[in-house]
Structures are given as structure tokens and as C-alpha cells.
Design an enzyme around this catalytic site. Structure first.
Site, PDB file in Angstrom:
ATOM      1  N   HIS A  78       0.839  -1.212   0.000  1.00 11.71           N
ATOM      2  CA  HIS A  78       0.000   0.000   0.000  1.00 11.71           C
ATOM      3  C   HIS A  78       0.870   1.258   0.000  1.00 11.71           C
ATOM      4  CE1 HIS A  78      -3.445  -2.465   2.068  1.00 11.71           C
ATOM      5  NE2 HIS A  78      -3.135  -2.905   0.860  1.00 11.71           N
ATOM      6  N   HIS A 241      -9.231  -2.201  -5.148  1.00 14.26           N
ATOM      7  CA  HIS A 241      -8.138  -2.483  -4.219  1.00 14.26           C
ATOM      8  C   HIS A 241      -7.114  -3.428  -4.851  1.00 14.26           C
ATOM      9  CE1 HIS A 241      -5.974  -2.611  -0.472  1.00 14.26           C
ATOM     10  NE2 HIS A 241      -5.814  -3.900  -0.682  1.00 14.26           N
ATOM     11  N   ASP A 245      -3.183  -2.697  -5.093  1.00 22.16           N
ATOM     12  CA  ASP A 245      -2.129  -3.658  -4.744  1.00 22.16           C
ATOM     13  C   ASP A 245      -1.176  -3.876  -5.911  1.00 22.16           C
ATOM     14  OD1 ASP A 245      -2.799  -4.171  -2.101  1.00 22.16           O
ATOM     15  OD2 ASP A 245      -3.840  -6.063  -2.527  1.00 22.16           O
ATOM     16  N   HIS A 268      -0.193 -10.989  -5.093  1.00 22.35           N
ATOM     17  CA  HIS A 268       1.187 -10.564  -4.838  1.00 22.35           C
ATOM     18  C   HIS A 268       2.209 -11.525  -5.445  1.00 22.35           C
ATOM     19  CE1 HIS A 268      -0.672  -7.749  -2.145  1.00 22.35           C
ATOM     20  NE2 HIS A 268      -1.117  -8.702  -1.349  1.00 22.35           N
TER      21      HIS A 268
END
Length: 307
Positions: A78, A241, A245, A268
Site C-alpha cells: 500500500h 483495491h 495492490d 502478490h
């Protein structure tokens, strides 16, 4: 020329780690040109610098974790997203624990911190990684398929599609496209919060995760609905969101990308594998600078106060 950026003065924040639940102090400090973004664990007997780069990511379960030796910093995405959104090239981040504070679960608080410190142009050219050939990572097949891809593009845009079989998510947008040149990061992306399900929280806490999570720093859902009293900040906050990310995950490559990123159910881990695949194929990218702001893609040449 299009110049690198840092902040004008130091700024601080205090919060708790989403997964660790630990109190943590964060100090953002200006850095010289070509420093990049460097985390510094100042709580250790000897402070340890952890420069951000794609190969320094050591764990991608639930968050992006950076490390060198035995020193780590969890949940950097973030803050990295905020740096990318404001075009910050060089920054020292002093941290007193092993996880970046979650604050409100989005990048908006980090944007506010950086803007309050002021953004300063530096006397060095801003360097980009320009994608020259497509790069793609795919995993699984059928219902388990997920992929992420970079294509050549004069600018930086992202398209993300999620696939959650949940009433609260199904009723919102499951795909979104954001273009750094045509859209506004602070307005359109930065306020999107991380999200989770009550059914997963018990399991996560049993494994020492989500110890600092709650309704004040995440969207929380039961089997049917969003439990936050104030509802969603965007109609499509969930997928936004994931874009937030991805912007942070991709910025760990060390320079802003000139690329079109597209992804389906990525996270991720896959985002980092995509960067490693890119760096391993040197014929797919080149370093680019711009002699004048007019030559640069729209959005990157914008004065810092306009972000």
C-alpha cells in the site's frame, strides 16, 4: 527533462500492523537522486537497509514482504502504491517493527503523508522501464486459471478482473481499468481498502495473521454482506483495491513501468513472478528517459500538486 522526485521534509505516522498487530512507527525521509526506495529497520541492534527491488521480495503470502539477511518488512504494497501514484522515486522509510502499519487499509493515508511532506523535483532524469515485447505468467487451468501480463504502452495502465463467488462482491464491478494518464490515482484508486471474510479470520488468527485487522482498516464480509456500517467507498472497491495492490507490487521493480498491465485473479505472488520474468528477458524491456516533459506520457509529467 522529466525529473526524479523525493519529498521535501520528513513526515511520521504511527499505527499497527495488519497481520502482526504490533504498534509501529514510520518515518519517511527525503533521499538523494538514484537512491530508490529504501526501508530501514531502525529497531534492530544495528539498523538494516532493505532497498526495494523485485528480487528482494522474500514472501508473497497475504502481502508483499521484502527482506535482506534475517531482516524483513511485511505488507509494503500500500505504501509502495502511494509512492507510485505520486511519482516518488527516492525515499527512506524508517520503520520500528517488521510490518508497515495498515492505517485505514488503503493507500490514502500514505498519499496524505507524502503530500503533507511536499513533493520535490530533483536534478536527475526520471528513469522508466519501457516494455518492448509482451511478458506473461499463467498458472493453473480451468476454474483455477490465473494470469498476469505486461504489454508495450506509452504510459501506464492497468486492467484487472476478479472472480469471487460472493453476493457482496458479485453485486459490484468485478473488472476495472485505470490509466495513469487519463485518471486520477488519489481520487479513483487510493481510498480502496483491503477486504476479507469473517470465515477466514479465525483461521488466519490461529496462524498469527490478521491480528491487527478490523472494521476500521478493512472491508469485512460474512457469507452474505458487507459488515462495515459505512458500506463501500467505491461501487467497485474490491477490484479497485486489487488495482491498488498491483500498482504497489509492480513498483518494487525499482522504476515506473511504461506498460499496459492486465490480470485475471492475480495476486502478490503472481505479480512478483511477472516482474522476475520481465527482468530475466532483457529483450523485452529497455530503460527510457525523457528530455522534456512534453515527450513524456500524459500523467507522468503532471506537477506533483496536481496528483
Amino acid at each position: 527533462m522529466l525529473q526524479q522526485r523525493t519529498i521535501k521534509t520528513l513526515t511520521r505516522a504511527v499505527g499497527v500492523g495488519l497481520h502482526s498487530g504490533q504498534r509501529v512507527e514510520l518515518t519517511l525521509r527525503p533521499a538523494q537522486p538514484d537512491t530508490g526506495i529504501v526501508f530501514r529497520r531502525v529497531d534492530l541492534p544495528e539498523p538494516v537497509d532493505i532497498p526495494v527491488n523485485a528480487m528482494a521480495i522474500v514472501d508473497t503470502r497475504m502481502a508483499s514482504t521484502i527482506g535482506v539477511g534475517g531482516a524483513k518488512v511485511h505488507t509494503i504494497e500500500h505504501l509502495m502504491s502511494a509512492c507510485a501514484g505520486l511519482g516518488i522515486d527516492n525515499l527512506y522509510i524508517d520503520i520500528t517493527a517488521e510490518e508497515v502499519p495498515i492505517l485505514d487499509g488503503s493507500s490514502a493515508s500514505f498519499v496524505f503523508l507524502l503530500q503533507s511532506a511536499g513533493v520535490e523535483k530533483q536534478s536527475a532524469p526520471k528513469r522508466f522501464i519501457r516494455i518492448t515485447k509482451p511478458v506473461e505468467i499463467r498458472q493453473g487451468e480451468g476454474a483455477n486459471l490465473k494470469w498476469a501480463r505486461l504489454d508495450p504502452y506509452h504510459g501506464f495502465k492497468l486492467r484487472f478482473e476478479i472472480d469471487f463467488a460472493h453476493p457482496a462482491v458479485d453485486s459490484t464491478g468485478q473488472s476495472v481499468e485505470f490509466d495513469m494518464g487519463a485518471d486520477n490515482y488519489t481520487r479513483d484508486i487510493a481510498r480502496a481498502r483491503t477486504f476479507g471474510f469473517t470465515k477466514d479470520v479465525e483461521m488466519m488468527r490461529a496462524n498469527g495473521l490478521a491480528l491487527g485487522g478490523g472494521l476500521d482498516n478493512a472491508i469485512v464480509m460474512d457469507d452474505y454482506k458487507v459488515l462495515n456500517a459505512d458500506g463501500l467507498r467505491y461501487d467497485d472497491e474490491f477490484v479497485k483495491h486489487k488495482i491498488l495492490d498491483a500498482i504497489g507490487d509492480l513498483y518494487v521493480v525499482g522504476k515506473p513501468l511504461l506498460a499496459a498491465y492486465s490480470a485475471f485473479r492475480s495476486g502478490h505472488g503472481l505479480n512478483n513472478l511477472l516482474l522476475r520474468e520481465l527482468l530475466a528477458n532483457e529483450d523485452c524491456w529497455e530503460i527510457a528517459t525523457f528530455d522534456s516533459e512534453r515527450q513524456a506520457p500524459r500523467g507522468f509529467a503532471m506537477p506533483a500538486h496536481a496528483w
